[in-house]
Design a protein around this motif. Sequence first.
Motif, PDB file in Angstrom:
ATOM      1  N   TRP A  36       0.894  -1.150   0.003  1.00  0.00           N
ATOM      2  CA  TRP A  36       0.248   0.129  -0.087  1.00  0.00           C
ATOM      3  C   TRP A  36       1.090   1.129   0.161  1.00  0.00           C
ATOM      4  N   PHE A  37       0.448   2.271  -0.895  1.00  0.00           N
ATOM      5  CA  PHE A  37       1.123   3.420  -0.781  1.00  0.00           C
ATOM      6  C   PHE A  37       0.116   4.583  -0.802  1.00  0.00           C
ATOM      7  N   ARG A  38       0.584   5.712  -0.417  1.00  0.00           N
ATOM      8  CA  ARG A  38      -0.445   6.733  -0.378  1.00  0.00           C
ATOM      9  C   ARG A  38       0.316   8.108  -1.071  1.00  0.00           C
ATOM     10  N   GLN A  39      -0.714   8.918  -1.610  1.00  0.00           N
ATOM     11  CA  GLN A  39      -0.235  10.316  -2.172  1.00  0.00           C
ATOM     12  C   GLN A  39      -1.017  11.381  -1.845  1.00  0.00           C
ATOM     13  N   ALA A  40      -0.446  12.281  -1.245  1.00  0.00           N
ATOM     14  CA  ALA A  40      -1.243  13.394  -0.773  1.00  0.00           C
ATOM     15  C   ALA A  40      -0.976  14.593  -1.939  1.00  0.00           C
ATOM     16  N   PRO A  41      -1.951  15.658  -1.985  1.00  0.00           N
ATOM     17  CA  PRO A  41      -1.827  16.584  -3.072  1.00  0.00           C
ATOM     18  C   PRO A  41      -0.380  17.306  -2.880  1.00  0.00           C
ATOM     19  N   GLY A  42       0.310  17.431  -3.985  1.00  0.00           N
ATOM     20  CA  GLY A  42       1.497  18.174  -4.041  1.00  0.00           C
ATOM     21  C   GLY A  42       2.733  17.433  -3.209  1.00  0.00           C
ATOM     22  N   GLU A  43       2.527  16.120  -3.072  1.00  0.00           N
ATOM     23  CA  GLU A  43       3.500  15.248  -2.465  1.00  0.00           C
ATOM     24  C   GLU A  43       3.868  14.159  -3.208  1.00  0.00           C
ATOM     25  N   GLU A  44       4.998  13.525  -3.025  1.00  0.00           N
ATOM     26  CA  GLU A  44       5.356  12.351  -3.318  1.00  0.00           C
ATOM     27  C   GLU A  44       4.524  10.846  -2.988  1.00  0.00           C
ATOM     28  N   ARG A  45       4.688   9.811  -3.684  1.00  0.00           N
ATOM     29  CA  ARG A  45       4.090   8.717  -3.367  1.00  0.00           C
ATOM     30  C   ARG A  45       4.725   8.110  -2.326  1.00  0.00           C
ATOM     31  N   GLU A  46       4.232   7.615  -1.222  1.00  0.00           N
ATOM     32  CA  GLU A  46       4.818   7.407   0.163  1.00  0.00           C
ATOM     33  C   GLU A  46       4.367   5.908   0.324  1.00  0.00           C
ATOM     34  N   PHE A  47       5.357   5.183   0.598  1.00  0.00           N
ATOM     35  CA  PHE A  47       5.380   3.793   1.239  1.00  0.00           C
ATOM     36  C   PHE A  47       4.371   3.690   2.553  1.00  0.00           C
ATOM     37  N   VAL A  48       3.365   2.844   2.535  1.00  0.00           N
ATOM     38  CA  VAL A  48       2.488   2.859   3.840  1.00  0.00           C
ATOM     39  C   VAL A  48       2.938   1.468   4.532  1.00  0.00           C
ATOM     40  N   ALA A  49       2.695   0.283   3.805  1.00  0.00           N
ATOM     41  CA  ALA A  49       2.744  -1.086   4.376  1.00  0.00           C
ATOM     42  C   ALA A  49       2.774  -2.176   3.067  1.00  0.00           C
ATOM     43  N   ALA A  50       3.576  -3.327   3.479  1.00  0.00           N
ATOM     44  CA  ALA A  50       3.658  -4.458   2.533  1.00  0.00           C
ATOM     45  C   ALA A  50       3.750  -5.529   3.124  1.00  0.00           C
ATOM     46  N   VAL A  51       3.037  -6.519   2.512  1.00  0.00           N
ATOM     47  CA  VAL A  51       3.058  -7.989   2.724  1.00  0.00           C
ATOM     48  C   VAL A  51       3.592  -9.139   1.927  1.00  0.00           C
ATOM     49  N   SER A  52       4.114 -10.197   2.493  1.00  0.00           N
ATOM     50  CA  SER A  52       4.884 -11.192   1.647  1.00  0.00           C
ATOM     51  C   SER A  52       3.441 -12.029   0.954  1.00  0.00           C
ATOM     52  N   ARG A  53       4.110 -12.943   0.138  1.00  0.00           N
ATOM     53  CA  ARG A  53       3.189 -13.455  -0.965  1.00  0.00           C
ATOM     54  C   ARG A  53       2.118 -14.352   0.016  1.00  0.00           C
ATOM     55  N   PHE A  54       2.839 -14.892   1.324  1.00  0.00           N
ATOM     56  CA  PHE A  54       1.938 -15.791   1.950  1.00  0.00           C
ATOM     57  C   PHE A  54       1.298 -15.388   3.302  1.00  0.00           C
ATOM     58  N   GLY A  55       1.682 -13.871   3.462  1.00  0.00           N
ATOM     59  CA  GLY A  55       1.291 -13.222   4.659  1.00  0.00           C
ATOM     60  C   GLY A  55       1.880 -13.497   5.864  1.00  0.00           C
ATOM     61  N   SER A  56       3.133 -13.862   5.833  1.00  0.00           N
ATOM     62  CA  SER A  56       4.081 -14.258   6.949  1.00  0.00           C
ATOM     63  C   SER A  56       4.998 -13.127   7.447  1.00  0.00           C
ATOM     64  N   SER A  57       5.323 -12.329   6.522  1.00  0.00           N
ATOM     65  CA  SER A  57       6.045 -11.066   6.919  1.00  0.00           C
ATOM     66  C   SER A  57       5.356  -9.939   6.305  1.00  0.00           C
TER      67      SER A  57
END
Length: 123
Positions: A36-57
């Motif tokens: 998941w990433f997010r972008q506010a107006p006038g801002e660069e895209r920002e990392f939010v969260a990530a999950v591995s293929r099977f959800g273990s990480s």
Amino acid sequence: QVQLVESGGGLVQAGGSLRLSCAASTRTFSTYAVGWFRQAPGEEREFVAAVSRFGSSTSVADSMKGRFTISRDNAKNTVHLQMNSLKPEDTAVYYCAAKWGLRSRAANEYDNWGQGTQVTVSS
């Protein structure tokens, strides 16, 4: 290619919660890490969260740790982002993205993106 559709965005007061969902159209969902990433107006895209293929990480941006949780259900081809204790500065368009292989915090490593869902947090 993976088609991704986000849902669950909306308007919420500060301190409230939202649960975003990302639905993927692929028969090989478990071969993709999702972020998941997010972008506010006038801002660069920002990392939010990530999950591995099977959800273990999982990985969550430091500013969101303790408030945001990412999870996935491969049986339903879905990834969720639970957002609690929301702040006005969390206001942005939230994007779901998928990449083959290992999870990453780098947006440029993801080659499949959803259209985004707006999250607005009022003070």
